[in-house]
Write an enzyme that holds these catalytic residues in place. Structure first.
Site, PDB file in Angstrom:
ATOM      1  N   ASN A   8       1.125  -1.333  -0.086  1.00 32.32           N
ATOM      2  CA  ASN A   8      -0.071   0.349   0.206  1.00 32.32           C
ATOM      3  C   ASN A   8       0.910   1.457  -0.018  1.00 32.32           C
ATOM      4  O   ASN A   8       1.901   1.808   1.189  1.00 32.32           O
ATOM      5  CB  ASN A   8      -1.319  -0.257   1.017  1.00 32.32           C
ATOM      6  N   TRP A   9       0.771   1.777  -1.096  1.00 40.00           N
ATOM      7  CA  TRP A   9       1.697   2.838  -1.340  1.00 40.00           C
ATOM      8  C   TRP A   9       1.009   3.859  -0.779  1.00 40.00           C
ATOM      9  O   TRP A   9       1.706   5.273  -0.312  1.00 40.00           O
ATOM     10  CB  TRP A   9       2.600   3.105  -2.829  1.00 40.00           C
ATOM     11  N   LYS A  10       0.041   4.431   0.291  1.00 41.45           N
ATOM     12  CA  LYS A  10      -1.364   5.555   0.169  1.00 41.45           C
ATOM     13  C   LYS A  10      -0.490   6.461  -0.497  1.00 41.45           C
ATOM     14  O   LYS A  10      -0.318   6.269  -1.608  1.00 41.45           O
ATOM     15  CB  LYS A  10      -0.101   6.088   1.643  1.00 41.45           C
ATOM     16  N   HIS A  95      -9.630   0.865   5.597  1.00 39.51           N
ATOM     17  CA  HIS A  95      -7.966   1.131   5.797  1.00 39.51           C
ATOM     18  C   HIS A  95      -8.012   1.966   6.886  1.00 39.51           C
ATOM     19  O   HIS A  95      -9.179   2.867   6.743  1.00 39.51           O
ATOM     20  CB  HIS A  95      -7.072   1.967   4.916  1.00 39.51           C
ATOM     21  N   GLU A  97      -6.418   4.525   8.059  1.00 36.00           N
ATOM     22  CA  GLU A  97      -6.525   5.704   7.679  1.00 36.00           C
ATOM     23  C   GLU A  97      -7.737   6.626   7.168  1.00 36.00           C
ATOM     24  O   GLU A  97      -7.983   7.888   7.038  1.00 36.00           O
ATOM     25  CB  GLU A  97      -5.258   6.156   6.933  1.00 36.00           C
ATOM     26  N   GLU A 163      -5.688  -5.529  10.328  1.00 38.06           N
ATOM     27  CA  GLU A 163      -4.259  -4.070  11.152  1.00 38.06           C
ATOM     28  C   GLU A 163      -4.714  -3.140  12.306  1.00 38.06           C
ATOM     29  O   GLU A 163      -5.797  -2.435  12.209  1.00 38.06           O
ATOM     30  CB  GLU A 163      -4.159  -3.137   9.215  1.00 38.06           C
ATOM     31  N   GLY A 169       2.462   1.931  10.845  1.00 33.28           N
ATOM     32  CA  GLY A 169       3.684   2.934  10.228  1.00 33.28           C
ATOM     33  C   GLY A 169       4.372   3.477  11.687  1.00 33.28           C
ATOM     34  O   GLY A 169       5.141   4.045  11.554  1.00 33.28           O
ATOM     35  N   SER A 201       3.273  -2.472   9.760  1.00 34.74           N
ATOM     36  CA  SER A 201       4.909  -2.540  10.766  1.00 34.74           C
ATOM     37  C   SER A 201       5.127  -3.885  10.092  1.00 34.74           C
ATOM     38  O   SER A 201       6.605  -4.563  10.308  1.00 34.74           O
ATOM     39  CB  SER A 201       5.378  -2.430  11.814  1.00 34.74           C
ATOM     40  N   GLY A 222       2.892  -1.522   3.997  1.00 34.66           N
ATOM     41  CA  GLY A 222       3.064   0.296   3.868  1.00 34.66           C
ATOM     42  C   GLY A 222       4.127  -0.029   3.929  1.00 34.66           C
ATOM     43  O   GLY A 222       4.317   0.499   2.806  1.00 34.66           O
ATOM     44  N   GLY A 223       4.671   1.451   4.766  1.00 29.77           N
ATOM     45  CA  GLY A 223       6.426   2.035   4.029  1.00 29.77           C
ATOM     46  C   GLY A 223       7.261   0.586   3.603  1.00 29.77           C
ATOM     47  O   GLY A 223       8.220   1.547   2.609  1.00 29.77           O
TER      48      GLY A 223
HETATM   49  C1  PEP Z   1      -0.593  -0.062   5.987  1.00 32.38           C
HETATM   50  O1  PEP Z   1      -0.665   1.404   6.233  1.00 32.38           O
HETATM   51  O2  PEP Z   1      -1.663  -0.871   5.269  1.00 32.38           O
HETATM   52  C2  PEP Z   1       0.530  -0.553   6.443  1.00 32.38           C
HETATM   53  C3  PEP Z   1       0.724  -2.005   7.182  1.00 32.38           C
HETATM   54  O3  PEP Z   1       1.551   0.417   6.773  1.00 32.38           O
HETATM   55  P1  PEP Z   1       2.806   0.326   7.765  1.00 32.38           P
HETATM   56  O4  PEP Z   1       3.296  -1.154   6.779  1.00 32.38           O
HETATM   57  O5  PEP Z   1       4.206   1.523   7.129  1.00 32.38           O
HETATM   58  O6  PEP Z   1       2.632  -0.497   8.851  1.00 32.38           O
END
Ligand code: PEP
Length: 242
Positions: A8-10, A95, A97, A163, A169, A201, A222-223
């Site tokens: 997920n590049w957001k 999600h 967010e 999640e 993050g 994470s 994500g990241g």
């Molecule tokens: C996400 O936003 O779906 C996520 C899992 O982010 P991260 O891996 O950066 O915690």
């Protein structure tokens, strides 16, 4: 069950980010991991570009959100049909967010998931508790209610991503035992064949342990999905299709 490793590049990525996809494909082509699905959900602006450029590769592309309607007067929104039209295979819905920034309720997430199915795509439906809810011992109650409200009743394929909000993050993750417990709980409440992803994470250093847990059928990353050097080892850390 074939694992799904989804990035997920957001709100990150410009045209030049295609270099990361090229690099990922180069790495993947050396090891041909046909026993796992690899997905990148870039910003909506890049889905068409990537899906067209890499239509023959072992990597799929998806959206990060969609409107529940097929079209109409909804300025700034995009529909699941539009994502399907440009080659998307999946759409993330609900999600945390989006739930936090846009006030998306379980009912709204459910409507979006139905829209994704209507367009012939697979929804990745996100659920997860906040830190306060976990500390109060309410994690299962919260996730159970989200599942009840957000999952459409369907015989089509669904993907659910657990999640925990406090793990996204932050570099924090639940214990392996807590992930196993929650995934067992979610398994009992989802249709047979639903792939259950863990997200929050996930990094190259913890991916193997997390992806080996019972009822963890992949990851939402994500990241660490932004750089091929980080995402590739996570893709390869998944045990083969089981
Ligand atoms: C996400 O936003 O779906 C996520 C899992 O982010 P991260 O891996 O950066 O915690």
């Amino acid at each position: 069950m074939k694992p799904l490793i989804a990035g997920n590049w957001k709100m990150n990525g410009l045209s030049a980010s295609i270099a990361e996809i090229q690099s990922l494909i180069e790495k993947l082509s050396g090891s041909a991991p046909e026993d796992r699905d690899v997905l990148i959900c870039p910003p909506a602006t890049l889905v068409a570009h990537f899906a067209k450029e890499f239509s023959d590769e072992a990597i799929q592309f998806g959206g990060q959100d969609c409107h529940e309607n097929e079209g109409g007067a909804h300025t700034g929104d995009i529909s699941a049909e539009m994502l399907a039209d440009v080659g998307a295979g999946y759409v993330i819905v609900g999600h945390s967010e989006r739930r936090a920034d846009h006030g998306e309720t379980d009912a709204a997430v459910n409507a979006k998931a139905q829209a994704v199915l209507r367009a012939g795509l697979t929804p990745i439906i996100c659920v997860g508790e906040t830190e306060a809810e976990r500390k109060a011992g309410e994690a299962e109650t919260v996730v159970g209610a989200q599942l009840k409200g957000s999952l459409p009743s369907t015989e089509s394929e669904l993907v659910v991503a657990y999640e925990p909000v406090w793990a996204i993050g932050t570099g924090l993750t639940p214990t392996l035992e807590d992930i196993e417990d929650m995934h067992g709980f979610i398994r009992a409440k989802t249709p047979t064949g639903t792939r259950l992803l863990y997200g929050g994470s996930v990094k190259p250093g913890n991916a193997k342990d997390i992806l080996s847990i019972d009822n963890v059928n992949g990851a939402l990353v994500g990241g660490a999905s932004l750089k091929a050097d980080d995402f590739y080892p996570i893709v390869m850390a998944a045990p083969g299709g089981r």
